[in-house]
Design an enzyme around this catalytic site. Structure first.
Site: not given
Length: 437
Positions: A206, A338
């Site tokens: 991430h 997203d």
């Protein structure tokens, strides 16, 4: 005599009616012929736009690569969803409606013609070396419970064929993804267990480095010491190949992208990334990697976050799509909005209901300001919607099948990699000392 006159009059009326009908039919035939046979620009545009772009979404599943709704279930509801209703307009909810990061509910998914969705089991980088595994398992659990709670609208799937079966049943094929290699705690056993639980892609990092791979922020740090993918990190790549788990290289550094594309035996995905050439953010993909993606036969699923696309309208997303298509061709592009993971979405793509508008604009070949571009064909739009991702998924499954007799990768991560990462003093290190070599 009167009867004769009446007969002649009736014949004249009948003849006039027939002539009128013939004229109408002639015009009806002539108009599409004129539209579709001309060589001028208007004729070409009309030929391309004989359909609305949104009709493509009734022909093939729209597969979105990345939605963070499960994290909002944790943030707003602490994963207590027995009495939570997703099949309503969450814009009217006091908590959800006031959030800039809430873009998804079942009515809007249906309006957006979403055919399949990767639901993301994300936990913060602050959990790394602490309780990342447990927290990730909780998010996998809430995804499964969410899908089971709405069988009328959603179908839990784990394969490319499963996506198509859900689409035939007019349900949203629902898959599980893990965002961030920190979730597996540098343990290949955890990766295998994630796959057993239904996880079908893992993002390698991430925003934080793992001991075995760099995250994209290192590309914005001139003093960073780059490791790219370590030797042990290659085990993660190969084990994902062996399992049949899609490798997601969104969020990773440029060096990791190159290393993964060099090492992997299967196509990869960027679940939610855009073009670095269009907007030079470290989260976006540079042209050399896009060209490697062609040889890899992978896919980049374009992100909608305004901070990554460089602007606040749908035009910026289309600009990224058009540019990437100019580099890779139409076979390596998809969509990863997203939604529910960002606090700013473009005007025109405010939430999951807006996908049909995007497809209409791509088919029409015009930005909101009237500037034109080459319209996307029906075939191109079908590939963008879902056919490209389905191809990649099936190729990953084929690689899995060819590796069926390969034993699981068992190499333990060297303790030195934790030392190099500067985390040897973390609480979890006590049971890692046996890995010293």
């Amino acid at each position: 005599m009167i009867n004769l006159r009446r007969a002649l009059s009736n014949r004249k009326i009948l003849a006039a009616t027939v002539i009128g009908l013939v004229a109408i039919v002639a015009v009806a035939i002539a108009v599409p012929l004129a539209v579709n046979s001309g060589d001028d620009d208007d004729g070409k545009a009309a030929k391309q736009n004989a359909f609305f772009g949104r009709t493509v979404l009734d022909e093939v599943p729209l597969i979105d690569g990345h939605n963070d709704l499960p994290y909002n279930l944790y943030s707003f509801e602490r994963n207590r969803i027995n009495d939570f209703n997703l099949d309503r307009d969450l814009k009217a909810d006091p908590k959800w409606g006031n959030s800039k990061s809430s873009h998804t509910d079942i009515p809007r998914l249906l309006e957006g013609k979403v055919g399949a969705q990767f639901w993301v089991a994300y936990v913060s980088c602050t959990t790394q070396y602490k309780d990342a595994v447990e927290r990730t398992l909780e998010q996998i659990d809430v995804i499964k419970r969410m899908v089971a709670q709405y069988p009328k609208y959603m179908k839990y799937v784990t394969s490319a064929d499963g996506i198509m079966q859900a689409f035939k049943e007019k349900k949203i094929g629902s898959l599980i993804a893990v965002e961030g290699g920190h979730s597996m705690d540098s343990r290949l056993a955890m990766l295998r267990m994630f796959y057993e639980l239904g996880v079908r892609y893992m993002t390698l990092t991430h925003t934080c480095n793992t001991p075995w791979a760099d995250a994209s922020p290192v590309d914005g740090n001139s003093t960073a010491v780059l490791k790219n993918v370590t030797e042990w990190g290659k085990n993660v790549i190969w084990e994902m190949n062996r399992l049949g788990m899609l490798i997601d290289v969104s969020h990773v550094s440029h060096g990791v992208m190159v290393d993964v594309l060099t090492e992997t035996k299967a196509p990869v995905i960027f679940s939610h990334s855009s073009s670095h050439q269009v907007y030079p953010h470290h989260r976006n993909v540079q042209d050399d990697v896009l060209k490697m993606l062609i040889d890899n036969n992978g896919i980049i699923m374009v992100n909608f976050y305004t901070s990554f696309i460089g602007g606040k309208t749908i035009d910026y997303v289309i600009h990224h799509l058009n540019y990437i298509k100019s580099v890779t061709g139409p076979d390596h592009i998809g969509l990863g909005g997203d939604y529910d993971g960002v606090d700013s979405t473009p005007e025109g793509l405010e939430d999951v209901s807006k996908y049909p508008d995007l497809f209409d604009m791509l088919a029409n070949g015009a930005y909101t300001n009237g500037t034109t571009f080459e319209p996307w064909s029906r075939d191109d739009l079908q590939k963008l919607a879902g056919l490209n991702l389905l191809r990649v998924f099936r190729e990953v499954e084929k690689v899995r099948d060819t590796m069926a007799k390969v034993s699981p990768y068992e190499d333990l991560i060297p303790y030195q990699e934790f030392v190099d990462a500067g985390v040897e003093d973390q609480p979890c290190m006590s049971d890692m000392e046996i890995h010293k070599s």
